[in-house]
Design a protein around this motif. Structure first.
Motif: not given
Ligand SMILES: [Zn+2]
Length: 155
Positions: A126, A92-93, A95
């Motif tokens: 994302c 999904s994403n 970081d």
């Protein structure tokens, strides 16, 4: 949903290209060790594998195996994404935090984000890329990456 976390570090060595997030950055030295030393792609790979409780990057692609010397780290990332899909999830994403004294990552953030998004097949918004300097940690000769990923069910 699944969350994953990855960490990696590599030491700077003179005379080799610096590749971070699949992007070659202008610098007088690069990252030694496993494959092409792409600390960010390695941490992303481990975060993805960790999210599905899979084997880690070192077990799948042993640094001792000469086969992986100088290898493009996108190969490891693709294998992790394949395993994520097989487990029934999709990314999904993500970081990330990059910690290094030099070069400055700021001017390259857009290019790194674009390349990582391409490799991970997710939109650029994302992909979080944050760079910090290693204040007080004594790790000026290393590049360190921390990554978290969120996986969702592939419905
Ligand atoms: Zn690594």
């Amino acid at each position: 949903m699944r969350i994953g976390y990855g960490y990696d570090s590599h030491e700077f060595k003179p005379g080799i290209p610096l590749i971070i997030g699949g992007v070659k950055l202008p610098h007088y030295q690069g990252l030694g060790g496993h494959s092409d030393g792409d600390v960010l792609l390695h941490a992303i790979t481990d975060a993805l594998l960790g999210a599905i409780a899979g084997p880690d990057i070192g077990s799948l692609f042993p640094p001792s195996d000469p086969k992986w010397k100088g290898s493009d780290s996108a190969v490891f990332l693709r294998e992790a994404l394949k395993r994520v899909a097989e487990a029934g999830y999709k990314l999904s994403n993500l970081d990330s935090a990059l910690i290094l004294a030099a070069p400055k990552i700021g001017p390259h953030t857009v290019a790194i984000r674009k390349r990582v998004a391409e490799l991970c097949k997710i939109p650029e918004d994302c992909v979080g890329i944050k760079a910090k300097t290693p204040e007080g940690t004594g790790t000026d000769n290393a590049a360190i990456a921390h990554v978290t990923v969120l996986l969702v069910r592939n419905s």
